[in-house]
Design an enzyme around this catalytic site. Structure first.
Site, PDB file in Angstrom:
ATOM      1  N   THR A 222     -63.649   4.956  33.703  1.00 59.34           N
ATOM      2  CA  THR A 222     -63.995   3.531  33.737  1.00 59.34           C
ATOM      3  C   THR A 222     -63.104   2.819  34.746  1.00 59.34           C
ATOM      4  O   THR A 222     -63.564   2.041  35.588  1.00 59.34           O
ATOM      5  CB  THR A 222     -63.805   2.912  32.330  1.00 59.34           C
ATOM      6  OG1 THR A 222     -64.712   3.551  31.430  1.00 59.34           O
ATOM      7  CG2 THR A 222     -64.059   1.419  32.335  1.00 59.34           C
TER       8      THR A 222
ATOM      9  N   ASN B 292     -75.073  10.855  32.468  1.00 60.07           N
ATOM     10  CA  ASN B 292     -74.431  11.165  31.191  1.00 60.07           C
ATOM     11  C   ASN B 292     -75.452  11.208  30.061  1.00 60.07           C
ATOM     12  O   ASN B 292     -75.204  11.791  29.023  1.00 60.07           O
ATOM     13  CB  ASN B 292     -73.332  10.148  30.873  1.00 60.07           C
ATOM     14  CG  ASN B 292     -73.764   8.716  31.093  1.00 60.07           C
ATOM     15  OD1 ASN B 292     -74.247   8.362  32.174  1.00 60.07           O
ATOM     16  ND2 ASN B 292     -73.622   7.885  30.092  1.00 60.07           N
TER      17      ASN B 292
ATOM     18  N   GLN C 232     -69.307  13.406  34.575  1.00 58.98           N
ATOM     19  CA  GLN C 232     -69.990  14.470  33.817  1.00 58.98           C
ATOM     20  C   GLN C 232     -70.085  15.788  34.588  1.00 58.98           C
ATOM     21  O   GLN C 232     -70.588  16.774  34.046  1.00 58.98           O
ATOM     22  CB  GLN C 232     -71.403  14.014  33.418  1.00 58.98           C
ATOM     23  CG  GLN C 232     -71.424  12.871  32.414  1.00 58.98           C
ATOM     24  CD  GLN C 232     -70.922  13.271  31.021  1.00 58.98           C
ATOM     25  OE1 GLN C 232     -70.852  14.444  30.678  1.00 58.98           O
ATOM     26  NE2 GLN C 232     -70.558  12.286  30.220  1.00 58.98           N
TER      27      GLN C 232
ATOM     28  N   SER D 114     -62.928  12.382  35.090  1.00 63.12           N
ATOM     29  CA  SER D 114     -62.220  12.051  33.855  1.00 63.12           C
ATOM     30  C   SER D 114     -61.820  13.316  33.108  1.00 63.12           C
ATOM     31  O   SER D 114     -62.639  14.220  32.925  1.00 63.12           O
ATOM     32  CB  SER D 114     -63.143  11.192  32.976  1.00 63.12           C
ATOM     33  OG  SER D 114     -62.455  10.715  31.857  1.00 63.12           O
TER      34      SER D 114
ATOM     35  N   HIS E 211     -61.003  13.803  29.877  1.00 59.73           N
ATOM     36  CA  HIS E 211     -61.465  14.073  28.503  1.00 59.73           C
ATOM     37  C   HIS E 211     -62.904  14.559  28.436  1.00 59.73           C
ATOM     38  O   HIS E 211     -63.402  14.897  27.363  1.00 59.73           O
ATOM     39  CB  HIS E 211     -61.242  12.864  27.593  1.00 59.73           C
ATOM     40  CG  HIS E 211     -62.249  11.760  27.732  1.00 59.73           C
ATOM     41  ND1 HIS E 211     -63.333  11.633  26.894  1.00 59.73           N
ATOM     42  CD2 HIS E 211     -62.330  10.733  28.600  1.00 59.73           C
ATOM     43  CE1 HIS E 211     -64.030  10.551  27.242  1.00 59.73           C
ATOM     44  NE2 HIS E 211     -63.446   9.993  28.280  1.00 59.73           N
TER      45      HIS E 211
ATOM     46  N   THR F  57     -46.616   2.977  34.886  1.00 59.39           N
ATOM     47  CA  THR F  57     -45.856   4.215  34.701  1.00 59.39           C
ATOM     48  C   THR F  57     -46.856   5.359  34.572  1.00 59.39           C
ATOM     49  O   THR F  57     -47.837   5.255  33.836  1.00 59.39           O
ATOM     50  CB  THR F  57     -44.965   4.121  33.443  1.00 59.39           C
ATOM     51  OG1 THR F  57     -44.071   3.027  33.653  1.00 59.39           O
ATOM     52  CG2 THR F  57     -44.188   5.395  33.215  1.00 59.39           C
TER      53      THR F  57
ATOM     54  N   CYS G 161     -70.853   4.853  24.933  1.00 57.27           N
ATOM     55  CA  CYS G 161     -70.492   3.457  25.202  1.00 57.27           C
ATOM     56  C   CYS G 161     -71.612   2.513  24.832  1.00 57.27           C
ATOM     57  O   CYS G 161     -71.395   1.342  24.616  1.00 57.27           O
ATOM     58  CB  CYS G 161     -70.164   3.268  26.672  1.00 57.27           C
ATOM     59  SG  CYS G 161     -68.831   4.306  27.183  1.00 57.27           S
TER      60      CYS G 161
HETATM   61  C1  LIG Z   1     -70.906   9.144  33.848  1.00 59.93           C
HETATM   62  C2  LIG Z   1     -69.763   8.493  33.166  1.00 59.93           C
HETATM   63  N1  LIG Z   1     -69.026   7.610  33.842  1.00 59.93           N
HETATM   64  C3  LIG Z   1     -67.968   7.013  33.296  1.00 59.93           C
HETATM   65  C4  LIG Z   1     -67.591   7.271  32.011  1.00 59.93           C
HETATM   66  C5  LIG Z   1     -66.387   6.598  31.423  1.00 59.93           C
HETATM   67  O1  LIG Z   1     -65.374   7.530  31.328  1.00 59.93           O
HETATM   68  P1  LIG Z   1     -64.005   7.212  30.556  1.00 59.93           P
HETATM   69  O2  LIG Z   1     -64.292   7.449  29.126  1.00 59.93           O
HETATM   70  O3  LIG Z   1     -63.036   8.189  31.137  1.00 59.93           O
HETATM   71  O4  LIG Z   1     -63.665   5.810  30.855  1.00 59.93           O
HETATM   72  C6  LIG Z   1     -68.327   8.187  31.253  1.00 59.93           C
HETATM   73  C7  LIG Z   1     -67.992   8.452  29.843  1.00 59.93           C
HETATM   74  O5  LIG Z   1     -68.772   8.203  28.944  1.00 59.93           O
HETATM   75  C8  LIG Z   1     -69.434   8.824  31.856  1.00 59.93           C
HETATM   76  O6  LIG Z   1     -70.161   9.701  31.186  1.00 59.93           O
END
Ligand SMILES: Cc1ncc(COP(=O)(O)O)c(C=O)c1O
Length: 387
Positions: free
Chosen positions: A73, A152, A180, A200, A202, A238, A326
């Site tokens: 994000t 996603n 993704q 990302s 996670h 940091t 989300c």
């Molecule tokens: C395509 C996509 N972009 C952005 C994000 C946001 O990632 P983060 O959870 O690291 O903010 C996600 C997560 O759901 C995602 O699937």
């Protein structure tokens, strides 16, 4: 004991135990602040730079082109806002697709309030943008094109290399949201003509709180966070060394295992898709049958609501979703499903099952056994049309 089956790997992944082991010393032994001059700080700084190399390597970038952030994000916000404001003297036009993640969609809406013009490219029934539309949309005021690498929600993989080529030919920056895909399918930022890329940790079996923005050398971008000037001045704060060490370890594992894992997941995904479409009448696949993420299956079912399916599955210990984590709490139908042409009630009948590193044949078999029964039961009590 009830078994638990996790099929929401697109929302987030468990951290690989190998990643956890690598991270542990960085919480209480090598815990220094990378900006400190003493040995603790220097130890953390060396770890940061070594791990930067690892993350860069997985996308064919140079280490100095990786800016660590806290989430995709944040990376997406930095890419859009940072490029928009730094290049305002050149133009005010930005192109995105109509199936971006909310963090791109909402950043674009905010940029409109700041005087930028946004074009949202439509997609076809599979979720692909049209390269012709893109060419036509680029004008002399265009400063940035941002297109998601793979959806996603529906898993469709966009023709990134061709999009990159078009942008390069027109002298426009190209950003892609690869949250993704990074660590799941091969990415070469140079070959694909990518100027900026968000990833990302996670989503790829690393910890939450680490992510990155690839910024190609020479790209004109300004920070959105101001402070101590960490991360080449682009992300003051940091540095979260343990999480970055974890992300880099996740990259190391991905590099070794990506191909084999992709093959395994494709097989499981195809079994799941085939089984669902065969066993459940009036069920449809969202997204492209082949040009999709190896771990993504997304369906819509006539005469049922996705939320009810998710609740019924959860009662049996199966974690699924209707779409993006989300937006799944919102009542509106997914903008992505609407963009591929589904009607409101069709988009409301959607179910996303995303597989991952620990998904087994047995689990898929169990889902194929219970899902048809759940849909049948829900249809019997559906206020919508009865079959
Ligand atoms: C395509 C996509 N972009 C952005 C994000 C946001 O990632 P983060 O959870 O690291 O903010 C996600 C997560 O759901 C995602 O699937």
């Amino acid at each position: 004991m009830k078994r638990k089956i996790y099929l929401d790997y697109a929302a987030t992944t468990p951290v690989d135990p190998r990643v956890i082991r690598t991270m542990l010393p960085y919480f209480n032994k090598k815990f220094g602040n990378t900006m400190s001059l003493h040995s603790f700080g220097q130890e953390a700084k060396s770890a940061l730079e070594e791990n930067r190399e690892e993350v860069a390597g997985l996308m064919g970038a140079k280490p100095n082109e990786i800016v660590f952030t806290g989430s995709a994000t944040e990376s997406n916000n930095l890419a859009l806002k940072g490029v928009a404001f730094a290049n305002r003297n050149k133009g005010n036009h930005i192109i995105i697709s109509s199936i971006e993640h909310p963090c791109i969609m909402e950043s674009a809406i905010w940029l409109e309030t700041q005087g930028f013009e946004i074009t949202r490219l439509p997609v076809d029934k599979y979720g692909f943008i049209s390269l012709e539309d893109l060419k036509k949309a680029i004008k002399k005021e265009t400063i940035l094109v941002s297109i998601i690498h793979a959806s996603n929600e529906i898993g469709t993989i966009e023709p990134i290399e061709e999009i990159g080529k078009i942008c390069k030919g027109k002298g426009v920056y190209f950003h892609t949201d690869a949250a993704q895909t990074f660590g799941k399918i091969p990415i070469d930022v140079n070959k694909m003509n990518i100027d900026l890329l968000s990833a990302s940790s996670h989503k790829m079996y690393g910890p939450k709180g680490a992510a990155c923005l690839y910024v190609k050398e020479g790209v004109n971008i300004q920070p959105i966070l101001h402070g101590g000037g960490q991360e080449m001045g682009l992300r003051s704060a940091t540095v979260n060394v343990p999480a970055i060490v974890g992300m880099a370890q996740a990259c190391k594992i991905a590099k070794r295992e990506m191909k084999k894992e992709g093959q395994k997941l494709t097989k499981l995904r195809d079994r799941l898709i085939k089984g669902v479409l065969k066993k459940i009448p009036n069920s449809y696949l969202n997204g492209h049958p082949q040009k999709r993420l190896a771990n993504n299956a997304n369906f819509w079912f006539e005469f049922v609501e996705g939320e009810s399916i998710v609740i019924q599955l959860d009662l049996l210990g199966i974690a699924a979703s209707t779409g993006s984590a989300c937006s799944s709490a919102k009542l509106e139908p997914s903008h992505i499903l609407m963009a591929i042409g589904l009607k409101h009630e069709q988009a409301h009948g959607s179910l996303r099952l995303t597989l991952g590193r620990w998904t087994t044949e047995k689990e898929i078999g169990f889902v194929l056994k219970v899902l048809p029964k759940i849909i049948k039961k829900l249809r019997e009590i559906s206020p919508f049309k009865k079959l």
